[in-house]
Design a protein around this motif. Structure first.
Motif, PDB file in Angstrom:
ATOM      1  N   TYR A 135     -26.460  42.691  61.184  1.00 30.56           N
ATOM      2  CA  TYR A 135     -25.030  43.017  61.244  1.00 30.56           C
ATOM      3  C   TYR A 135     -24.793  44.518  61.158  1.00 30.56           C
ATOM      4  N   VAL A 136     -25.481  45.180  60.226  1.00 33.97           N
ATOM      5  CA  VAL A 136     -25.303  46.629  60.071  1.00 33.97           C
ATOM      6  C   VAL A 136     -25.824  47.356  61.310  1.00 33.97           C
ATOM      7  N   GLY A 137     -26.992  46.932  61.814  1.00 33.57           N
ATOM      8  CA  GLY A 137     -27.570  47.573  62.989  1.00 33.57           C
ATOM      9  C   GLY A 137     -26.682  47.457  64.213  1.00 33.57           C
ATOM     10  N   LEU A 138     -26.131  46.264  64.449  1.00 34.13           N
ATOM     11  CA  LEU A 138     -25.248  46.069  65.609  1.00 34.13           C
ATOM     12  C   LEU A 138     -23.969  46.882  65.460  1.00 34.13           C
ATOM     13  N   THR A 139     -23.429  46.919  64.251  1.00 32.86           N
ATOM     14  CA  THR A 139     -22.207  47.689  64.025  1.00 32.86           C
ATOM     15  C   THR A 139     -22.453  49.177  64.238  1.00 32.86           C
ATOM     16  N   ALA A 140     -23.612  49.661  63.762  1.00 31.48           N
ATOM     17  CA  ALA A 140     -23.918  51.092  63.888  1.00 31.48           C
ATOM     18  C   ALA A 140     -24.201  51.487  65.324  1.00 31.48           C
ATOM     19  N   THR A 141     -24.881  50.622  66.097  1.00 28.67           N
ATOM     20  CA  THR A 141     -25.283  50.986  67.460  1.00 28.67           C
ATOM     21  C   THR A 141     -24.279  50.569  68.527  1.00 28.67           C
ATOM     22  N   LYS A 142     -23.611  49.437  68.308  1.00 24.72           N
ATOM     23  CA  LYS A 142     -22.699  48.911  69.327  1.00 24.72           C
ATOM     24  C   LYS A 142     -21.233  49.146  68.980  1.00 24.72           C
ATOM     25  N   GLY A 143     -20.959  49.331  67.671  1.00 23.12           N
ATOM     26  CA  GLY A 143     -19.572  49.360  67.258  1.00 23.12           C
ATOM     27  C   GLY A 143     -18.969  47.973  67.422  1.00 23.12           C
ATOM     28  N   LYS A 144     -17.669  47.925  67.517  1.00 25.62           N
ATOM     29  CA  LYS A 144     -16.989  46.656  67.750  1.00 25.62           C
ATOM     30  C   LYS A 144     -15.982  46.835  68.879  1.00 25.62           C
ATOM     31  N   THR A 325     -12.948  50.102  71.585  1.00 29.60           N
ATOM     32  CA  THR A 325     -14.262  50.131  70.952  1.00 29.60           C
ATOM     33  C   THR A 325     -14.175  50.983  69.694  1.00 29.60           C
ATOM     34  N   GLU A 326     -14.424  50.318  68.566  1.00 28.30           N
ATOM     35  CA  GLU A 326     -14.375  51.018  67.285  1.00 28.30           C
ATOM     36  C   GLU A 326     -15.781  51.474  66.917  1.00 28.30           C
ATOM     37  N   ARG A 327     -15.938  52.757  66.678  1.00 23.86           N
ATOM     38  CA  ARG A 327     -17.226  53.323  66.294  1.00 23.86           C
ATOM     39  C   ARG A 327     -17.236  53.632  64.808  1.00 23.86           C
ATOM     40  N   TYR A 328     -18.408  53.449  64.191  1.00 20.26           N
ATOM     41  CA  TYR A 328     -18.504  53.625  62.757  1.00 20.26           C
ATOM     42  C   TYR A 328     -19.681  54.532  62.413  1.00 20.26           C
ATOM     43  N   SER A 329     -19.526  55.281  61.330  1.00 19.01           N
ATOM     44  CA  SER A 329     -20.650  56.035  60.783  1.00 19.01           C
ATOM     45  C   SER A 329     -21.627  55.038  60.163  1.00 19.01           C
ATOM     46  N   PHE A 330     -22.813  55.524  59.782  1.00 19.98           N
ATOM     47  CA  PHE A 330     -23.789  54.600  59.206  1.00 19.98           C
ATOM     48  C   PHE A 330     -23.261  54.013  57.896  1.00 19.98           C
ATOM     49  N   GLY A 331     -22.596  54.844  57.097  1.00 21.26           N
ATOM     50  CA  GLY A 331     -22.033  54.339  55.842  1.00 21.26           C
ATOM     51  C   GLY A 331     -20.975  53.282  56.089  1.00 21.26           C
ATOM     52  N   GLU A 332     -20.098  53.537  57.072  1.00 23.29           N
ATOM     53  CA  GLU A 332     -19.065  52.556  57.412  1.00 23.29           C
ATOM     54  C   GLU A 332     -19.691  51.279  57.984  1.00 23.29           C
ATOM     55  N   SER A 333     -20.804  51.445  58.729  1.00 23.60           N
ATOM     56  CA  SER A 333     -21.491  50.284  59.304  1.00 23.60           C
ATOM     57  C   SER A 333     -22.054  49.379  58.214  1.00 23.60           C
ATOM     58  N   ILE A 334     -22.533  49.994  57.124  1.00 19.31           N
ATOM     59  CA  ILE A 334     -23.041  49.201  55.995  1.00 19.31           C
ATOM     60  C   ILE A 334     -21.912  48.364  55.405  1.00 19.31           C
TER      61      ILE A 334
END
Length: 457
Positions: A135-144, A325-334
């Motif tokens: 979940y964290v990896g997909l959010t960090a690399t793909k966003g939503k 497309t929402e992009r997130y920092s690594f901290g936000e992705s966690i």
């Protein structure tokens, strides 16, 4: 070929999840100084493997083989799951030979309560960690990527959406007082969130504010029957496209081509595949005027469906509306990835509660290997992201199931450890064997039932 692909994806999913789960038990055993005699990918007889004493070899090891502190890493014949054989522990193998001897320092039974709890819970922990990483990896690399619409373009007749009280053109404002900002918000609020609860839905219809109250039981029953999918909704922003055209049928003779986008039939705007199908079937033998777009030009053609109500086309719904497309920092992705994992856990637990309470039909709600295999293939066919999300969800399901206090499951072993910690002594070997046998019997009964449910679904 379809059967082989289904079987392949099932083996891949089960092998990954069970290997990760057993790796957790293995690493916890090693960290606590407990011997792990075997680490196997697959079940049944040993096909090949490696250990520090005999090196790499094929076939079974000698019956008197003793690896000491060394583990035999092996591939076994049946490619379904895997296991770890931990010294001094009664598990599914029912190996009691060591139990007739005094406890050894390297055995599971000689460890303290907290070490035992760590070993038994580590598999579940690893499954949760795998889901979090995905979940964290997909959010960090793909966003939503979300569809920026909360308006319903079309409602199918006799569908769940119609039963809920929706109509074409409704704009959904809030569900359970939560503001809806995208179509994914709406689908989550209707399915996994507030499972079993009545939904209070605020909408705007023809400029007027309205409130719909939807029965939680009706919604749960409908979602169960459709295997969790919401039927009957088409959000604004979708278009109907021709995926294929049969040359000798009405559409082909009229000059329509694959790739044409259908704009309207007899002046009625087309926004959903089912809407197109219903309109054509209602026009058997009657001429239909079709407005369509090809490249950058809008054209019109008249065509008459055949006596079966068909034009000879294959259609697909494609989203052409606004996307965000929402992009997130690594901290936000966690944070976001952890939220996804927690939503999966709470949603599955809520579903189990409804199942136990009898509010959803047991036969329609449970899925066995056949259903899992089908879902694995369907997820894989959507692409790598869809497959990984399915893997994460199923990893959560495996973790929740294993932690339940059922004999032969990790949760059952944890209960035994807690009981032994409370009474400050081991339970008799016969009692542990009896508990394992009851657990295995229950497991076999459940497997027979889920196979029956799969085959008759």
């Amino acid at each position: 070929m379809e059967f082989l692909l289904t079987l392949l994806y099932f083996v891949i999913v089960i092998s990954i999840l069970v290997t990760v789960h057993e790796w957790g038990h293995f690493m916890a055993a090693r960290l606590t100084g407990t011997r792990a005699e075997v680490f196997s990918i697959g079940m049944g007889n040993r096909v090949c493997g490696w250990n520090a004493i005999t090196g790499f070899s094929f076939g079974q090891l000698p019956e008197d083989w003793d690896g000491g502190d060394h583990t035999d890493y092996r591939l076994s014949m049946l490619p379904f799951g895997g296991y770890v054989k931990i010294s001094g522990m009664i598990d599914e193998s029912m190996d009691t030979e060591q139990m007739n001897l005094p406890p050894q320092p390297y055995e599971f039974r000689s460890k303290g309560m907290f070490a035992k709890l760590f070993i038994m819970s580590a598999g579940v922990i690893m499954n949760v960690i795998l889901a979090l990483v995905i979940y964290v990896g997909l959010t960090a690399t793909k966003g939503k990527t979300v569809a920026e619409t909360t308006t319903i373009a079309h409602i199918e007749k006799n569908s769940l959406a119609e039963k809920m009280g929706f109509a074409n053109g409704d704009k959904i404002l809030t569900i359970q007082s939560e503001r809806m900002n995208s179509w994914s918000d709406i689908m989550q609020a209707i399915t996994t969130k507030h499972l079993g609860e009545d939904r209070i839905i605020s909408i705007e219809r023809a400029g007027q504010a309205m409130t719909l109250t939807v029965s939680g039981t009706m919604l749960t029953d409908s979602l169960t029957a459709s295997q969790g999918y919401v039927r009957g909704f088409t959000p604004a922003g979708f278009a109907v496209m021709l995926a294929a055209v049969e040359t000798l049928n009405p559409a082909g003779r009229a000059g329509l081509q694959a790739g044409d986008t259908i704009l309207a039939l007899n002046g009625q705007r087309m926004v959903a595949a089912q809407q197109f199908i219903e309109t054509i079937q209602a026009s058997k033998g009657k001429q239909v005027v079709i407005d369509y777009k090809r490249s950058n030009s809008v054209q019109q053609v008249s065509v008459t469906p055949n006596d079966e109500g068909r034009l000879g086309v294959q259609i697909v719904s494609v989203y052409v509306g606004p996307l965000r497309t929402e992009r997130y920092s690594f901290g936000e992705s966690i944070v976001k990835g952890t939220e996804d994992a927690m939503n999966s856990i709470t949603g599955y637990i809520a579903g189990l509660k409804l199942l136990v309470s009898g509010k959803v039909p047991l036969k329609q709600s449970v899925g066995g290997p056949i259903q899992i295999a089908k879902m694995s293939r369907q997820a894989a066919e959507t692409g790598m992201e869809g497959f990984l999300r399915f893997l994460a969800l199923f990893s959560i399901i495996l973790a929740v199931m294993n932690i339940m206090p059922i004999p032969a499951f990790d949760g059952g072993h944890i209960v035994i450890v807690l009981i032994e910690g409370a009474i400050r002594r081991e339970l008799p070997t016969k009692v542990k064997i009896g508990i394992q046998q009851v657990g295995l019997l229950l497991f076999l009964v459940v497997m027979v039932f889920v196979f029956y449910a799969d085959l008759t679904r």
